[in-house]
Design a protein around this motif. Structure first.
Motif, PDB file in Angstrom:
ATOM      1  N   LEU A  41       0.726  -1.180   0.100  1.00 14.11           N
ATOM      2  CA  LEU A  41      -0.004   0.118  -0.001  1.00 14.11           C
ATOM      3  C   LEU A  41       0.828   1.005  -0.163  1.00 14.11           C
ATOM      4  O   LEU A  41       1.819   1.380   0.705  1.00 14.11           O
ATOM      5  N   PRO A  42       0.430   2.450  -0.457  1.00 13.64           N
ATOM      6  CA  PRO A  42       0.963   3.701  -0.329  1.00 13.64           C
ATOM      7  C   PRO A  42       0.995   3.859   1.164  1.00 13.64           C
ATOM      8  O   PRO A  42       0.053   3.606   1.854  1.00 13.64           O
ATOM      9  N   ALA A  43       2.084   4.933   1.467  1.00 12.50           N
ATOM     10  CA  ALA A  43       2.110   5.073   2.888  1.00 12.50           C
ATOM     11  C   ALA A  43       1.178   5.658   3.579  1.00 12.50           C
ATOM     12  O   ALA A  43       0.645   5.259   4.810  1.00 12.50           O
ATOM     13  N   LYS A  44       0.527   6.749   2.824  1.00 15.63           N
ATOM     14  CA  LYS A  44      -0.694   7.312   3.571  1.00 15.63           C
ATOM     15  C   LYS A  44      -1.921   6.240   3.604  1.00 15.63           C
ATOM     16  O   LYS A  44      -2.580   6.594   4.739  1.00 15.63           O
ATOM     17  N   THR A  45      -2.204   5.729   2.694  1.00 14.36           N
ATOM     18  CA  THR A  45      -3.241   4.635   2.880  1.00 14.36           C
ATOM     19  C   THR A  45      -2.941   3.713   4.120  1.00 14.36           C
ATOM     20  O   THR A  45      -4.047   3.537   4.775  1.00 14.36           O
ATOM     21  N   ALA A  46      -1.739   3.217   4.188  1.00 10.31           N
ATOM     22  CA  ALA A  46      -1.384   2.118   5.047  1.00 10.31           C
ATOM     23  C   ALA A  46      -1.677   2.663   6.701  1.00 10.31           C
ATOM     24  O   ALA A  46      -2.276   2.315   7.319  1.00 10.31           O
ATOM     25  N   VAL A  47      -1.391   4.089   6.511  1.00 16.59           N
ATOM     26  CA  VAL A  47      -1.450   4.562   7.899  1.00 16.59           C
ATOM     27  C   VAL A  47      -2.826   4.941   8.142  1.00 16.59           C
ATOM     28  O   VAL A  47      -3.307   4.612   9.353  1.00 16.59           O
ATOM     29  N   VAL A  48      -3.576   5.614   7.343  1.00 15.05           N
ATOM     30  CA  VAL A  48      -4.943   5.910   7.646  1.00 15.05           C
ATOM     31  C   VAL A  48      -5.749   4.771   8.158  1.00 15.05           C
ATOM     32  O   VAL A  48      -6.538   4.372   9.064  1.00 15.05           O
ATOM     33  N   LEU A  49      -5.565   3.546   7.071  1.00 15.63           N
ATOM     34  CA  LEU A  49      -6.274   2.338   7.465  1.00 15.63           C
ATOM     35  C   LEU A  49      -5.670   1.549   8.798  1.00 15.63           C
ATOM     36  O   LEU A  49      -6.566   1.072   9.668  1.00 15.63           O
ATOM     37  N   HIS A  50      -4.556   1.808   9.118  1.00 17.45           N
ATOM     38  CA  HIS A  50      -3.867   1.263  10.547  1.00 17.45           C
ATOM     39  C   HIS A  50      -4.749   2.015  11.507  1.00 17.45           C
ATOM     40  O   HIS A  50      -5.120   1.544  12.922  1.00 17.45           O
ATOM     41  N   ALA A  51      -4.875   3.250  11.443  1.00 13.93           N
ATOM     42  CA  ALA A  51      -5.309   3.984  12.537  1.00 13.93           C
ATOM     43  C   ALA A  51      -6.957   3.728  12.606  1.00 13.93           C
ATOM     44  O   ALA A  51      -7.343   3.427  13.725  1.00 13.93           O
ATOM     45  N   SER A 321     -13.787  10.549   1.702  1.00 12.60           N
ATOM     46  CA  SER A 321     -14.042  11.082   2.865  1.00 12.60           C
ATOM     47  C   SER A 321     -13.018  11.726   3.876  1.00 12.60           C
ATOM     48  O   SER A 321     -12.990  12.534   4.878  1.00 12.60           O
ATOM     49  N   PHE A 322     -11.652  11.063   3.219  1.00  9.88           N
ATOM     50  CA  PHE A 322     -10.370  11.786   4.037  1.00  9.88           C
ATOM     51  C   PHE A 322      -9.869  12.530   2.922  1.00  9.88           C
ATOM     52  O   PHE A 322      -8.461  12.576   3.043  1.00  9.88           O
ATOM     53  N   TYR A 323     -10.511  13.507   2.418  1.00 11.42           N
ATOM     54  CA  TYR A 323      -9.879  14.225   1.377  1.00 11.42           C
ATOM     55  C   TYR A 323      -9.098  15.259   2.117  1.00 11.42           C
ATOM     56  O   TYR A 323      -8.177  16.034   1.566  1.00 11.42           O
ATOM     57  N   GLU A 324      -9.333  15.660   3.452  1.00 10.69           N
ATOM     58  CA  GLU A 324      -8.547  16.693   4.141  1.00 10.69           C
ATOM     59  C   GLU A 324      -7.233  16.204   4.360  1.00 10.69           C
ATOM     60  O   GLU A 324      -6.095  17.067   4.677  1.00 10.69           O
ATOM     61  N   VAL A 325      -7.075  14.770   4.307  1.00 10.81           N
ATOM     62  CA  VAL A 325      -5.509  14.360   4.688  1.00 10.81           C
ATOM     63  C   VAL A 325      -5.070  13.418   3.528  1.00 10.81           C
ATOM     64  O   VAL A 325      -3.722  13.354   3.533  1.00 10.81           O
ATOM     65  N   MET A 326      -5.701  12.860   2.687  1.00  7.81           N
ATOM     66  CA  MET A 326      -5.284  12.241   1.467  1.00  7.81           C
ATOM     67  C   MET A 326      -5.220  12.807   0.281  1.00  7.81           C
ATOM     68  O   MET A 326      -6.326  13.285  -0.107  1.00  7.81           O
ATOM     69  N   GLN A 327      -4.233  13.143  -0.432  1.00  9.47           N
ATOM     70  CA  GLN A 327      -4.188  13.779  -1.720  1.00  9.47           C
ATOM     71  C   GLN A 327      -5.087  13.162  -2.706  1.00  9.47           C
ATOM     72  O   GLN A 327      -5.659  13.907  -3.677  1.00  9.47           O
ATOM     73  N   SER A 328      -5.153  11.933  -2.723  1.00 15.15           N
ATOM     74  CA  SER A 328      -6.106  11.183  -3.631  1.00 15.15           C
ATOM     75  C   SER A 328      -7.567  11.327  -3.322  1.00 15.15           C
ATOM     76  O   SER A 328      -8.196  11.327  -4.246  1.00 15.15           O
ATOM     77  N   GLY A 329      -7.891  11.732  -1.985  1.00 18.37           N
ATOM     78  CA  GLY A 329      -8.975  11.943  -1.651  1.00 18.37           C
ATOM     79  C   GLY A 329      -9.403  13.442  -2.201  1.00 18.37           C
ATOM     80  O   GLY A 329     -10.423  13.786  -2.453  1.00 18.37           O
ATOM     81  N   ARG A 330      -8.483  14.403  -1.936  1.00 20.00           N
ATOM     82  CA  ARG A 330      -8.485  15.705  -2.596  1.00 20.00           C
ATOM     83  C   ARG A 330      -8.617  15.709  -4.157  1.00 20.00           C
ATOM     84  O   ARG A 330      -9.434  16.432  -4.407  1.00 20.00           O
ATOM     85  N   ALA A 331      -8.052  14.787  -4.746  1.00 17.73           N
ATOM     86  CA  ALA A 331      -8.133  14.549  -6.218  1.00 17.73           C
ATOM     87  C   ALA A 331      -9.508  14.286  -6.650  1.00 17.73           C
ATOM     88  O   ALA A 331     -10.357  14.810  -7.449  1.00 17.73           O
ATOM     89  N   GLY A 332     -10.171  13.320  -5.452  1.00 14.93           N
ATOM     90  CA  GLY A 332     -11.465  12.620  -6.144  1.00 14.93           C
ATOM     91  C   GLY A 332     -12.551  13.677  -5.831  1.00 14.93           C
ATOM     92  O   GLY A 332     -13.607  13.996  -6.396  1.00 14.93           O
ATOM     93  N   MET A 333     -12.233  14.615  -4.484  1.00 19.20           N
ATOM     94  CA  MET A 333     -13.279  15.516  -4.157  1.00 19.20           C
ATOM     95  C   MET A 333     -13.125  16.904  -5.279  1.00 19.20           C
ATOM     96  O   MET A 333     -14.253  17.283  -5.708  1.00 19.20           O
ATOM     97  N   GLN A 334     -12.056  16.924  -5.934  1.00 19.79           N
ATOM     98  CA  GLN A 334     -11.953  18.112  -6.955  1.00 19.79           C
ATOM     99  C   GLN A 334     -12.600  17.379  -8.293  1.00 19.79           C
ATOM    100  O   GLN A 334     -13.174  18.162  -9.015  1.00 19.79           O
ATOM    101  N   THR A 372       5.957  12.306   3.938  1.00 16.66           N
ATOM    102  CA  THR A 372       6.087  13.055   5.054  1.00 16.66           C
ATOM    103  C   THR A 372       4.937  13.175   5.859  1.00 16.66           C
ATOM    104  O   THR A 372       5.226  12.914   7.137  1.00 16.66           O
ATOM    105  N   GLU A 373       3.842  13.401   5.191  1.00 15.86           N
ATOM    106  CA  GLU A 373       2.447  13.623   6.020  1.00 15.86           C
ATOM    107  C   GLU A 373       2.235  12.254   6.922  1.00 15.86           C
ATOM    108  O   GLU A 373       1.832  12.103   8.082  1.00 15.86           O
ATOM    109  N   ALA A 374       2.364  11.231   6.148  1.00  9.83           N
ATOM    110  CA  ALA A 374       2.203   9.772   6.469  1.00  9.83           C
ATOM    111  C   ALA A 374       3.027   9.657   7.806  1.00  9.83           C
ATOM    112  O   ALA A 374       2.800   9.026   8.645  1.00  9.83           O
TER     113      ALA A 374
END
Length: 392
Positions: A41-51, A321-334, A372-374
């Motif tokens: 998984l990409p780092a950010k996806t992995a961190v969000v899923l773990h949380a 739903s995680f557009y505030e923290v995931m760039q792919s989420g922001r891209a999807g929202m855009q 870095t954010e992850a």
């Protein structure tokens, strides 16, 4: 004095050593979280899923890195929020949340149907409030989100009839809240994506309100036992949706097998899909619903409807739903907001045929930022876990 200097050097050394060990521990944790049976998984996806999967944060809580990493976020235009009640079948009323711009309008109207497996306890307007509010802000539209009644207390067709009643109410009363009934769209995610698709079908079949566009985010499109690779590969629940939840939703929302083949539960299996509004269908790579969402988009295109279909790689079910923290989420929202803005302005370019666009995970400097954010989020989570451990 010499002893004091020696003591201070020892403190600095120990502090540096502890910091170094912590940094290594964070990096090792991220590497472990990224490694799954289904792939890396990409780092950010992995961190969000773990949380989420380890209950380190509630599902409806925004996971945000420190402001020093993100630089903060700018606020959008001021919105008015209202909680209203609308009549539905059976002399009942359901609550509906409204976000609308300040001003006289008239403003476009977007009906947003929240996800949550059609069941109590899995999702509601509050868990999706950030999406509802953001759509209103980004599209300068009135967004109405009905709290349709849920299983197990209410079986099919209550949820879709509630949703259709709310759609009709919005169309009939648009002038009372400065809405433009000629610019009416439907949108939804997961189970709500199913309902949004069904609203387009119902409105066509019943000569209901004219819908200018439908936006379906990782929608469930069939209750029938069909073979999809994504259902088989990502059914464990680690990616926020499990086979067991899908079966339970079917058991309590559609308890009679005869309900499964209705076009108002399984739009993918509708006899015909002609004359439906232009559609945006967004899917996620690590999602059991991926293939059926794309199959529905293809069927819409086969029936000469305009469809824009995008699969986002490296992300899971519900990622917008995680557009505030995931760039792919922001891209999807855009992408969602851009589609609705074009529909609202009459500039939606109609597409012919089925074309699946695959959106890659962030690359280059965006990838560096994401990693870095992850790291920052993982450090926060591990630090908090350590604090909780020692406080017990």
């Amino acid at each position: 004095m010499k002893r004091m200097k020696t003591f201070m050097r020892q403190i600095i050394f120990v502090g540096s050593l502890v910091t170094g060990i912590f940094i290594i521990a964070v990096a090792a944790a991220i590497f472990i979280w990224q490694t799954t049976e289904e792939g890396r998984l990409p780092a950010k996806t992995a961190v969000v899923l773990h949380a989420i999967n380890n209950d380190l944060v509630p599902l409806d809580t925004n996971i945000t890195p420190p402001r020093i990493v993100t630089g903060g976020s700018s606020s959008g235009p001021s919105l008015l929020r209202e909680e209203i009640y609308v009549p539905v079948q059976g002399e009942a009323q359901i609550p509906m949340r409204m976000y609308r711009p300040q001003g006289e309008g008239p403003y476009p109207i977007i009906m947003y149907y929240h996800g949550g497996a059609f069941m109590e306890g899995y999702g509601n307007v509050d868990t999706h409030d950030n999406i509802i509010r953001s759509i209103a802000s980004r599209t300068n539209s009135i967004v109405l989100a009905p709290s349709y009644r849920l299983a197990p207390d209410y079986e099919y067709p209550v949820a879709v009839e509630d949703s259709y009643a709310a759609l009709n109410w919005a169309y009939d009363h648009a002038e009372s809240f400065n809405g433009d009934s000629n610019r009416l769209s439907v949108a939804g995610d997961s189970a709500g994506g199913n309902i949004a698709a069904v609203m387009a079908l119902m409105s066509r079949d019943r000569d209901g309100p004219p819908i200018q566009a439908q936006a379906l985010l990782y929608p469930l499109t069939t209750f029938l036992d069909m073979t999809f690779e994504s259902r088989e590969t990502y059914d464990s629940g680690y990616f926020l949706l499990s086979r067991s939840v899908m079966y339970r939703a079917r058991d309590v929302y559609t308890p009679n097998e005869s309900m499964w083949s209705s076009p108002y539960t399984s739009p993918l299996n509708a006899d015909e899909l002609y004359d439906l509004p232009p559609a945006l269908v967004i899917t996620a790579e690590f999602d059991p619903l991926r293939d059926e969402g794309e199959a529905y988009a293809k069927r819409l295109a086969d029936y000469e409807n305009s469809v824009q279909t995008t699969r986002y790689r490296g992300v899971m079910h519900g990622f917008i739903s995680f557009y505030e923290v995931m760039q792919s989420g922001r891209a999807g929202m855009q992408e969602l907001s851009s589609f609705l803005n074009r529909a609202n302005s009459g500039q939606l370019q109609l597409k012919e045929g089925y074309h699946l666009q695959v959106r890659q995970p962030p690359q280059g400097m965006n990838r560096v930022r994401e990693q870095t954010e992850a790291f920052a989020i993982a450090a926060y989570l591990l630090g908090r876990s350590s604090t909780d451990l020692f406080s017990e």
